[in-house]
Every structure is written in C-alpha cells, then in structure tokens.
Design a protein around this motif. Structure first.
Motif, PDB file in Angstrom:
ATOM      1  N   ALA A 349       0.830  -1.204   0.000  1.00  0.00           N
ATOM      2  CA  ALA A 349       0.000   0.000   0.000  1.00  0.00           C
ATOM      3  C   ALA A 349       0.870   1.261   0.000  1.00  0.00           C
ATOM      4  O   ALA A 349       0.578   2.234  -0.707  1.00  0.00           O
ATOM      5  N   LEU A 350       1.953   1.266   0.786  1.00  0.00           N
ATOM      6  CA  LEU A 350       2.854   2.421   0.811  1.00  0.00           C
ATOM      7  C   LEU A 350       3.542   2.613  -0.543  1.00  0.00           C
ATOM      8  O   LEU A 350       3.686   3.749  -1.020  1.00  0.00           O
ATOM      9  N   LEU A 351       3.955   1.517  -1.159  1.00  0.00           N
ATOM     10  CA  LEU A 351       4.568   1.609  -2.483  1.00  0.00           C
ATOM     11  C   LEU A 351       3.564   2.165  -3.498  1.00  0.00           C
ATOM     12  O   LEU A 351       3.905   3.020  -4.330  1.00  0.00           O
ATOM     13  N   GLY A 352       2.321   1.691  -3.435  1.00  0.00           N
ATOM     14  CA  GLY A 352       1.289   2.207  -4.331  1.00  0.00           C
ATOM     15  C   GLY A 352       1.014   3.675  -4.106  1.00  0.00           C
ATOM     16  O   GLY A 352       0.809   4.437  -5.062  1.00  0.00           O
ATOM     17  N   LEU A 353       1.032   4.102  -2.821  1.00  0.00           N
ATOM     18  CA  LEU A 353       0.817   5.519  -2.503  1.00  0.00           C
ATOM     19  C   LEU A 353       1.935   6.385  -3.084  1.00  0.00           C
ATOM     20  O   LEU A 353       1.675   7.440  -3.686  1.00  0.00           O
ATOM     21  N   LEU A 354       3.185   5.936  -2.923  1.00  0.00           N
ATOM     22  CA  LEU A 354       4.317   6.688  -3.467  1.00  0.00           C
ATOM     23  C   LEU A 354       4.263   6.747  -4.989  1.00  0.00           C
ATOM     24  O   LEU A 354       4.567   7.790  -5.596  1.00  0.00           O
ATOM     25  N   LEU A 355       3.867   5.629  -5.624  1.00  0.00           N
ATOM     26  CA  LEU A 355       3.737   5.623  -7.083  1.00  0.00           C
ATOM     27  C   LEU A 355       2.647   6.590  -7.538  1.00  0.00           C
ATOM     28  O   LEU A 355       2.805   7.303  -8.540  1.00  0.00           O
ATOM     29  N   ALA A 356       1.517   6.619  -6.798  1.00  0.00           N
ATOM     30  CA  ALA A 356       0.420   7.522  -7.151  1.00  0.00           C
ATOM     31  C   ALA A 356       0.864   8.979  -7.053  1.00  0.00           C
ATOM     32  O   ALA A 356       0.578   9.785  -7.948  1.00  0.00           O
ATOM     33  N   LEU A 357       1.589   9.318  -5.970  1.00  0.00           N
ATOM     34  CA  LEU A 357       2.072  10.693  -5.815  1.00  0.00           C
ATOM     35  C   LEU A 357       3.099  11.045  -6.895  1.00  0.00           C
ATOM     36  O   LEU A 357       3.082  12.151  -7.452  1.00  0.00           O
ATOM     37  N   GLY A 358       3.977  10.089  -7.205  1.00  0.00           N
ATOM     38  CA  GLY A 358       4.984  10.341  -8.223  1.00  0.00           C
ATOM     39  C   GLY A 358       4.385  10.527  -9.610  1.00  0.00           C
ATOM     40  O   GLY A 358       4.770  11.434 -10.349  1.00  0.00           O
ATOM     41  N   LEU A 359       3.435   9.662  -9.980  1.00  0.00           N
ATOM     42  CA  LEU A 359       2.798   9.780 -11.289  1.00  0.00           C
ATOM     43  C   LEU A 359       1.991  11.060 -11.401  1.00  0.00           C
ATOM     44  O   LEU A 359       1.956  11.697 -12.459  1.00  0.00           O
ATOM     45  N   THR A 360       1.331  11.445 -10.297  1.00  0.00           N
ATOM     46  CA  THR A 360       0.562  12.693 -10.316  1.00  0.00           C
ATOM     47  C   THR A 360       1.473  13.889 -10.542  1.00  0.00           C
ATOM     48  O   THR A 360       1.167  14.783 -11.333  1.00  0.00           O
ATOM     49  N   ALA A 361       2.614  13.903  -9.839  1.00  0.00           N
ATOM     50  CA  ALA A 361       3.549  15.010 -10.007  1.00  0.00           C
ATOM     51  C   ALA A 361       4.160  15.023 -11.405  1.00  0.00           C
ATOM     52  O   ALA A 361       4.390  16.090 -11.983  1.00  0.00           O
ATOM     53  N   ALA A 362       4.392  13.823 -11.975  1.00  0.00           N
ATOM     54  CA  ALA A 362       5.024  13.752 -13.294  1.00  0.00           C
ATOM     55  C   ALA A 362       4.050  14.073 -14.416  1.00  0.00           C
ATOM     56  O   ALA A 362       4.400  14.767 -15.382  1.00  0.00           O
ATOM     57  N   LEU A 363       2.811  13.561 -14.313  1.00  0.00           N
ATOM     58  CA  LEU A 363       1.836  13.737 -15.389  1.00  0.00           C
ATOM     59  C   LEU A 363       1.006  14.998 -15.249  1.00  0.00           C
ATOM     60  O   LEU A 363       0.340  15.400 -16.203  1.00  0.00           O
ATOM     61  N   GLY A 364       1.030  15.621 -14.049  1.00  0.00           N
ATOM     62  CA  GLY A 364       0.220  16.821 -13.827  1.00  0.00           C
ATOM     63  C   GLY A 364       0.476  17.932 -14.831  1.00  0.00           C
ATOM     64  O   GLY A 364      -0.456  18.431 -15.466  1.00  0.00           O
ATOM     65  N   PRO A 365       1.745  18.332 -15.040  1.00  0.00           N
ATOM     66  CA  PRO A 365       2.024  19.391 -16.023  1.00  0.00           C
ATOM     67  C   PRO A 365       1.602  19.018 -17.436  1.00  0.00           C
ATOM     68  O   PRO A 365       1.115  19.866 -18.194  1.00  0.00           O
TER      69      PRO A 365
END
Length: 419
Positions: A349-365
């Motif tokens: 779950a922690l790994l999934g949370l970190l991946l979600a935050l990372g993808l959001t930051a990367a794909l947001g722009p």
C-alpha cells in the motif's frame, strides 16, 4: 510484541522473492484506487471551478450539456447561433443585470478563439467567484487586438506585441485569416480553467475576420484590408451563446421561461450548476467502471496474498512446530502470520501511494498543458486516506485466514514428517 515483530520481519525477508510479487500486485491495486480517486475529485473540481457567478447561459436550443460544453469548456460546436437582436432583448429584460456574449468557431494553432466584449474580463468568474486578472498588458480596446490565456502564451512562447493570425474553423480542416493579423495586448494570469487555453478577441474583431467570407471560404475579389475594416461599423449579426447575470437569483426561473417562450428564434437558458451535475452523471459512468475495475484488482491482489501464505504453510509446518516446541503458543503463531500479512499489505500500500504521488507530479504538467486539467500532487485527501486504510485493513483481515489455519495445526503435525 517486539520479538514477534522482529521474527515476522525476518521470516518475510527470508521469503522476499515470493512476497515481492504480492507486494507489487497490492501496490498496483493501491495505485489504481488512489489514482482514480485523485483524478475523480480533481476532475470534479476542474469542472465546478470552470464558471461561477453566472446565473444563466443562453444559446440556441440544444441539449443543456452540449450548450455548457461548447460555451464554457470549448468542447464541440454549436448547432446554431443566437441572433444579435435576441442578445439585445435579453440585455433589456428588467431582471437582467448584465449580458456577456460569446462567439466561437475559430482557432489558433489548436487553441480556441473566443470573441466577446470587454465586459467579459469584469464579469466572468471562476472557482470561488474569483475574477480574471491580467498578468501582463491590458485588455483589447480595438479591432485586431488579442488577449491570451496563460497556457496559450506559455506553450507558444508568445509575449506582448506578438503578431499572430487566426484560422477559420478548428481541427485539421482550417483556413488561415492570413490577411488580418492580430497583436497581443494582454496575457491573463493562470486560472486552471479553459480560459487558460483560449485566445480572446473582441466581437468586432470576430466580425471583421468573416465580413468577406462565406461558406468557410474567402469571397474572391472581396478582400478587405485591416485599415479599411477599422473604419467600418462592425456590428455582429449573431453570437454562439451569452452569459447572463441577474439582479436577483429569485428571478432565474422566470427569465429561463421567458427565454424559452421567445418566438423570434428557438433559444434555451440553462443553470450552469444544474448542467454541471448532468454532465457529471454522464462522466460518472466511466468513473464508476474504473473504480469497480480497481476494486477487482485489489481483491485479486489480496487473494494472491492469501494464496501465497497458505501455500507457504505446508513448507513452514516444521518451522511453526519448532516455534511451538520452544514455548510459542497457538495464539503467538497466529499473531506471527497475521503480522506478516499486515506487513506485506502495508508495504504494498505504501509503495502504491508513493507511485500515485509520483505519477501525479510527473503527469500533472502534461495533463494541464495538453488537456487543461489541473491535477493536484499534494498530500492525499481524507477520502484517499480512507481508501489507503481500507486496503491495509482488508489485507490484514485476509491474512487472518491462513493464520487461523496455522492456529489449528497441532504440535505433532510439524514434527512428524509425512512420507
């Protein structure tokens, strides 16, 4: 408790290659669940923030969702226009405080062009009734002047004084108004709405662009120079839609009925909030399908956790029997397996949370630049933390099944090898 936790951690590490697949599947499930929840909430916020402070949107009679999409979100095209006489009649209604006409249909390098009045910059509101603000320059004051949204200026590298030409139509089939260049006089501050992706010009400029055009093509031999057009009376004949503000919200339904009863042409007036709810009901079908798919992935992942632990019990019978022989009771053995399952679930779950935050930051722009969607990448919301907790709790409950089976194993079961 600490020795039990240490033992559970070492036991899990000893089987790390097997458990890594389970951790990865739980991480994927968490990523999907939290990513879809983030996308859902941010999409709703983007839709809701697109327009506020407008009591009615008036246009040619069509679907309320379609009218909202092309007038506010610049998606799609109008089936018909609204005559200028109707705009004037609407502005003269005793309950109407202001009317901002909108004229759409042209584009510039993939960005929509909006023809409107200077009052647009004073009356239009977004988010929590926030007004538009110019980051640079001023609003258009004459024909062939343009004000750019923040994304248009940033992506195309435009600045004040830039000269540009607009195109007739949108998409792949466009024809350039190359003989009528515009100059950039202002750039709007970022709003996180479709305004950022729009080129704003005056209604007179929109009329000047098409005064010598017919059927999507320039009339041969009737080309007019910008200098000549600036001296002409450029009264628009029709617009795409109009934003309407009322003197009192209590009059919204009476004005809506008055618009619908007009005999000069078929018109309709929609309440933006109601139309947004209807739009979200349509979008919500896909959202629910994605959420259901994510839940199914989560169930499969947790089922894999149970299968891995159950399959490992046969190999660990002797290990568990040795623990029992040195003094560990059935409850401690059960707690050991439950702790292992909880640790694996929490790691996934922690790994999934970190991946979600990372993808959001990367794909947001990229999402903001390509589709105008503002996706936040901050800490999870309360709903997202609730989903995270649900994944961890469900994984822990799932690990109780093999723990209960281990609880029922007798001491002799592991010390007497089967042949």
């Amino acid at each position: 408790m600490k020795p039990l936790l240490t033992l559970a951690a070492r036991s899990a590490w000893n089987r790390r290659f097997t458990l890594m697949l389970t951790v990865a599947s739980i991480a994927l499930a968490t990523l999907l669940l939290m990513g879809i929840e983030r996308l859902r909430t941010d999409l709703r916020a983007n839709f809701t923030a697109a327009v506020s402070g407008t009591d009615l949107i008036v246009g040619a009679r069509t679907g309320s969702t379609q009218l909202l999409l092309y007038s506010v979100f610049r998606i799609g095209a109008a089936t018909n226009n609204m005559g200028w006489a109707s705009v004037q009649a609407l502005a003269g209604h005793r309950a109407v405080a202001w009317v901002v006409p909108l004229s759409l249909g042209d584009s510039h390098r993939g960005f929509p062009v909006l023809g409107t009045s200077a009052e647009y910059f004073e009356r239009f509101r977004y988010g929590d009734r926030q007004a538009l603000r110019l980051a640079e320059g001023r609003a258009f004051a004459a024909v062939f002047e343009a004000v750019l949204g923040a994304d248009v200026a940033e992506q195309l590298g435009y600045s004040l004084g830039q000269r540009l030409t607009l195109a007739h139509g949108s998409g792949d089939l466009v024809a350039e108004h190359a003989d009528k260049p515009f100059v950039v006089t202002g750039i709007l501050a970022r709003t996180g709405t479709p305004v950022d992706r729009t080129v704003h010009i005056s209604l007179q400029s929109m009329e000047a662009l098409h005064i010598d055009w017919m059927g999507g093509m320039q009339i041969p031999g009737l080309g007019m120079t910008p200098e000549r057009l600036r001296t002409m009376e450029l009264q628009p004949k029709a617009v795409t839609a109009a934003l309407v503000g009322l003197k009192s919200r209590a009059a919204v339904f009476s004005v809506q009925r008055w618009v619908a009863d007009q005999r000069s042409e078929p018109l309709m007036a929609i309440l933006p909030g109601v139309a947004l709810d209807e739009l979200w009901e349509v979008v919500g079908v896909g959202e629910k399908a994605l959420l259901a798919m994510s839940v199914m992935v989560g169930i499969v992942s947790l089922g894999g956790l149970v299968s891995v632990v159950l399959a490992g019990l046969n190999e660990r019978r002797r290990e568990l029997a040795v623990l029992r022989a040195v003094g560990a009771g059935p409850r401690q053995v059960m707690a050991l397996l439950a702790l292992e399952g909880a640790m694996v679930t929490l790691a996934g779950a922690l790994l999934g949370l970190l991946l979600a935050l990372g993808l959001t930051a990367a794909l947001g722009p990229w999402l903001q630049a390509r589709h105008g969607l503002v996706i936040g990448w901050g800490l999870p919301s309360a709903e997202q933390w609730a989903l995270f907790g649900a994944v961890v709790a469900t994984g822990w409950l799932a690990s109780l099944l093999p723990a209960l089976r281990a609880y029922r194993l007798s001491l002799a079961d592991g010390l007497s090898p089967r042949i």
